[in-house]
Write an enzyme that holds these catalytic residues in place. Structure first.
Site, mmCIF file in Angstrom:
data_model
loop_
_atom_site.group_PDB
_atom_site.id
_atom_site.type_symbol
_atom_site.label_atom_id
_atom_site.label_comp_id
_atom_site.label_asym_id
_atom_site.label_seq_id
_atom_site.Cartn_x
_atom_site.Cartn_y
_atom_site.Cartn_z
ATOM 1 N N SER A 152 0.873 -1.181 0.000
ATOM 2 C CA SER A 152 0.000 0.000 0.000
ATOM 3 C C SER A 152 0.906 1.225 0.000
ATOM 4 O O SER A 152 1.785 1.353 0.862
ATOM 5 C CB SER A 152 -0.894 -0.032 1.237
ATOM 6 O OG SER A 152 -1.892 0.952 1.126
ATOM 7 N N GLU A 153 0.721 2.112 -0.972
ATOM 8 C CA GLU A 153 1.766 3.101 -1.258
ATOM 9 C C GLU A 153 1.925 4.177 -0.178
ATOM 10 O O GLU A 153 2.871 4.960 -0.230
ATOM 11 C CB GLU A 153 1.578 3.725 -2.641
ATOM 12 C CG GLU A 153 0.321 4.545 -2.836
ATOM 13 C CD GLU A 153 -0.818 3.728 -3.413
ATOM 14 O OE1 GLU A 153 -0.832 2.495 -3.246
ATOM 15 O OE2 GLU A 153 -1.725 4.350 -4.020
ATOM 16 N N ASN A 154 1.023 4.226 0.779
ATOM 17 C CA ASN A 154 1.244 5.172 1.883
ATOM 18 C C ASN A 154 2.326 4.683 2.841
ATOM 19 O O ASN A 154 2.706 5.407 3.763
ATOM 20 C CB ASN A 154 -0.056 5.442 2.638
ATOM 21 C CG ASN A 154 -0.672 4.193 3.224
ATOM 22 O OD1 ASN A 154 -0.774 3.178 2.556
ATOM 23 N ND2 ASN A 154 -1.069 4.258 4.483
ATOM 24 N N SER B 191 8.617 3.948 0.001
ATOM 25 C CA SER B 191 7.498 3.267 -0.646
ATOM 26 C C SER B 191 7.563 3.444 -2.159
ATOM 27 O O SER B 191 7.375 2.495 -2.925
ATOM 28 C CB SER B 191 6.176 3.841 -0.113
ATOM 29 O OG SER B 191 5.092 3.143 -0.655
#
Lengths: 232, 218
Positions: B46-48, B88
């Site tokens: 999840s890119e956060n 990320s």
């Protein structure tokens, strides 16, 4: 303030020196890991013509969205602003300028800015509206666009724990953009849940070394959740 | 018959391989997590800043500091890692993520994708989509084959502002599985009960149909 002690005891002291027209780099992803009290202080100070650099712009009544009510923001550099009706109104009426930036490019602009690197090439955004007006160069047969990095007069970040020297530890995904933002401010202010004495944090577990942090304040947080999803 | 959203997700899940690091976009791509085959392990990014996204929390586990890129509360799976946004996107932009699944408004026969902006309508921003399509080793797009008005979303050239150029290699629609290669869509599979003629009529870009086209198997 003595030696490396960076703790301030009031929000006024935390944001002292912020002036109209400044650029503020803010950590946070949505409403997660945002410096709530520092944003409220900027609202209270009524500082205007601000350029705000942040992944998102809060919601109408919380986070950076609070700075829209009195039209304090002149320009926002963000990757996603879809949660905010007030923002939409001000964008359509031309009262606010937006520079939509891919999320990874935004993180890298902060990271590079804080590291003294003025610009970098990335494949992200090549051939899209993001690339308009930007230099293109090929490396190993692939085109990349030149992106300029970002620094600001102030950076405002939220951490879980700090020691008095400004060493920061973040908690879970409330880390997000905060470590990059912390490097990119001429004055970096950290609002934290807990302040401990130097030596209490394990040196190898510190996410942001205190050299990047100028002021630390203990905040109290509402920690609003944007989308509560549960499995029961 | 056209596939449901869940069936599209089930078909995409068949593309997962053991040991894959996968980023799932919002919408149908998110549903893919429900259909990971039992015999393989995948790690969701999840890119956060979360690698190893787990299931939604119980009410008791709810934690404001634990969200995914859709800003939903989540948990960390066993063996998860949490990191900052630059790390990320180093994973994403550096080509370390094996597969990205995302939705789109349009894809064209050269693999260019438009997914983030409809001019004169509300502009919300691209989030991490441009980084994901520029960086992932494999990109699968999920979308309906045509709009509600019957307009094809598989075009000769995208009409909307692009998210990325020449990057999409595979598309799973409600009607078909297609590969994008050498400037054309190649029909690989059709949804059960959907004719090749229907797919041809709803594909505006160059479509190659080679031999008998099998139905998808679930």
């Amino acid at each position: 303030m003595a030696g490396f002690d960076k703790v301030v005891s009031s929000y006024e002291a935390a944001m002292e020196g912020l002036k109209d027209g400044d650029t503020i780099i803010a950590g946070g992803f949505g409403l997660c890991g945002i410096p709530e009290g520092l944003i409220s202080e900027i609202k209270r100070k009524k500082t205007t013509d601000l350029t705000v650099v942040s992944n998102n712009c809060g919601v109408d009544d919380f986070g950076l969205g609070l700075l829209l009510h009195d039209k304090q923001i002149k320009k926002i550099i963000a990757s996603y602003v879809g949660e905010n009706a007030l923002f939409e109104q001000q964008l359509l009426s031309g009262e606010i300028d937006v520079e939509l930036t891919p999320q990874g490019t935004l993180a890298e602009k902060m990271r590079a800015g804080g590291a003294g690197i003025p610009a970098f090439y990335t494949a992200t955004g090549y051939g899209t509206p993001v690339a308009e007006g930007k230099d293109v160069k090929e490396f190993n047969g692939r085109p990349y666009i030149l992106e300029e990095s970002i620094t600001g007069e102030f950076a405002i970040v939220k951490a879980w724990k700090a020691d008095r020297y400004g060493n920061l530890v973040f908690r879970h995904t409330a880390m997000n953009f905060n470590p990059m933002a912390a490097t990119a401010g001429k004055i970096t202010v950290a609002e934290v849940e807990e302040i401990v004495e130097p030596g209490e944090l394990e040196p190898s577990q510190i996410h942001t070394p205190g050299i990047f942090v100028n002021r630390v304040i203990k905040g109290s947080f509402e920690k609003r959740i944007e989308r509560v999803t549960t499995r029961d | 018959m056209a596939l449901s959203r869940e069936q599209v997700a089930m078909r995409v899940a068949q593309e997962l391989q053991d040991g894959y690091y996968v980023n799932l976009g919002i919408g149908i791509p998110t549903l893919v997590a429900n259909y990971v085959p039992d015999h393989i392990e995948v790690m969701l990014q999840s890119e956060n800043g979360l690698l190893g996204m787990g299931q939604y929390p119980t009410k008791a586990e709810l934690d404001a500091d634990m969200i995914n890129a859709g800003k939903e509360t989540v948990t960390a799976a066993k063996g998860a890692a949490i990191f900052n946004s630059a790390d990320s996107f180093a994973m994403i932009r550096g080509g370390h993520v094996d597969l990205t699944v995302l939705g789109a408004f349009e894809v064209d026969q050269n693999g260019s994708i438009a997914s983030w902006m409809i001019p004169k309508k509300l502009i919300k921003g691209m989030g991490g989509a441009m980084d994901l399509v520029a960086g992932a080793k494999n990109i699968i797009v999920t979308m309906t084959h045509a709009s509600k008005h019957g307009d094809s979303k598989l075009l000769e050239s995208c009409s909307l502002p692009l998210t990325g150029v020449n990057c999409v290699k595979k598309i799973v629609t409600d009607l078909a599985v297609l590969e994008v290669k050498d400037g054309a869509f190649h029909l690989l599979e059709r949804a059960p009960g959907v004719s090749v003629d229907e797919i041809i009529s709803k594909t505006a870009g160059k479509l190659l149909v080679d031999g008998e086209i099998p139905e998808m198997v679930f």
